[in-house]
Design an enzyme around this catalytic site. Structure first.
Site, short mmCIF file in Angstrom:
data_model
loop_
_atom_site.label_atom_id
_atom_site.label_comp_id
_atom_site.label_asym_id
_atom_site.label_seq_id
_atom_site.Cartn_x
_atom_site.Cartn_y
_atom_site.Cartn_z
N ILE A 38 38.44 9.92 27.74
CA ILE A 38 37.00 9.69 27.60
C ILE A 38 36.37 9.11 28.88
O ILE A 38 35.17 9.22 29.08
CB ILE A 38 36.76 8.77 26.37
CG1 ILE A 38 35.39 8.97 25.79
CG2 ILE A 38 37.02 7.33 26.70
CD1 ILE A 38 35.23 8.29 24.42
N GLN A 100 48.63 -0.30 32.03
CA GLN A 100 48.42 0.18 30.67
C GLN A 100 47.29 -0.59 30.00
O GLN A 100 47.27 -1.83 30.04
CB GLN A 100 49.71 0.06 29.85
CG GLN A 100 49.62 0.70 28.47
CD GLN A 100 50.95 0.72 27.72
OE1 GLN A 100 51.91 0.05 28.12
NE2 GLN A 100 51.00 1.47 26.64
N HIS A 106 51.32 7.07 26.30
CA HIS A 106 50.65 8.34 26.62
C HIS A 106 50.98 8.75 28.04
O HIS A 106 51.22 7.90 28.91
CB HIS A 106 49.13 8.21 26.47
CG HIS A 106 48.56 6.99 27.12
ND1 HIS A 106 48.63 5.74 26.52
CD2 HIS A 106 47.97 6.79 28.31
CE1 HIS A 106 48.08 4.85 27.32
NE2 HIS A 106 47.68 5.46 28.43
N HIS A 108 49.22 10.65 31.24
CA HIS A 108 47.98 11.15 31.85
C HIS A 108 48.30 12.45 32.57
O HIS A 108 49.32 12.53 33.27
CB HIS A 108 47.48 10.17 32.92
CG HIS A 108 47.05 8.84 32.40
ND1 HIS A 108 45.74 8.53 32.13
CD2 HIS A 108 47.75 7.72 32.10
CE1 HIS A 108 45.65 7.28 31.70
NE2 HIS A 108 46.86 6.76 31.68
P1 AMP Z 1 46.26 3.44 30.28
O1 AMP Z 1 45.49 2.48 31.14
O2 AMP Z 1 47.38 4.16 30.98
O3 AMP Z 1 46.69 2.76 29.01
O4 AMP Z 1 45.24 4.59 29.89
C1 AMP Z 1 44.43 4.57 28.77
C2 AMP Z 1 43.45 5.68 28.95
O5 AMP Z 1 42.83 5.91 27.71
C3 AMP Z 1 42.34 5.40 29.96
O6 AMP Z 1 42.37 6.40 30.97
C4 AMP Z 1 41.07 5.44 29.13
O7 AMP Z 1 40.01 6.02 29.83
C5 AMP Z 1 41.49 6.26 27.94
N1 AMP Z 1 40.79 6.01 26.69
C6 AMP Z 1 40.48 4.81 26.15
N2 AMP Z 1 39.87 5.00 24.95
C7 AMP Z 1 39.83 6.33 24.74
C8 AMP Z 1 39.34 7.16 23.69
N3 AMP Z 1 38.75 6.64 22.62
N4 AMP Z 1 39.44 8.50 23.82
C9 AMP Z 1 40.03 9.04 24.91
N5 AMP Z 1 40.51 8.32 25.94
C10 AMP Z 1 40.42 6.99 25.85
#
Ligand code: AMP
Length: 144
Positions: A38, A100, A106, A108
């Protein structure tokens, strides 16, 4: 959030998996789910998650790890096909000090182009219609 933090069923990705929060889905199967980030660092930034409730690389089962990387590879091919980037980053951060911010593991998938600067991590929301268009482009490639 340490590397041994227990899984919280109310994290946003758990809600997406249960259908309680929206997502621009690009792919799903019995064990994995993929959707648009997002707050993309680049256009086409996609996330791949296991259905298994795991916080990070260290509580993920070997079976879930296998299916997670298989789906990441599949979706990375589709992202490449949809956006024609010069490079693609496939990255996973375990633990807050590693970057994180959502505590359901997840990968990326982030396309990159020479000379194009990336947005900061998890900083700026993208418009829903843009994300929907990008999801359609990736889904179309997955169907070929
Ligand atoms: P990380 O910092 O590796 O945990 O990445 C989490 C990712 O999730 C970030 O790139 C955010 O932009 C993304 N994110 C957070 N909330 C959402 C959501 N509701 N839908 C899609 N992506 C999200």
């Amino acid at each position: 959030m340490s590397l041994t933090t227990p899984y919280d069923d109310n994290n946003i990705f758990a809600k997406i998996l249960r259908g309680e929060a929206p997502a621009h889905k690009v792919y799903e199967d019995d064990q994995t789910f993929a959707f648009m980030d997002i707050m993309p660092m680049m256009e086409g930034h996609t996330l791949v998650i296991p259905r298994e409730p795991a916080v990070n690389m260290f509580d993920l089962s070997e079976d879930a790890a296998t299916t997670l990387i298989r789906t990441t590879r599949k979706v990375a091919h589709a992202v490449r096909g949809a956006f024609d980037p010069h490079g693609v980053i496939c990255a996973q951060f375990s633990g807050a000090p590693a970057g994180q911010t959502v505590f359901h593991i997840h990968f990326h998938i982030i396309p990159s182009w020479e000379g194009v600067e990336m947005n900061l991590h998890a900083r700026k929301m993208q418009e829903a219609d843009v994300l929907a268009d990008h999801a359609r482009r990736i889904t179309a490639k997955l169907a070929t």
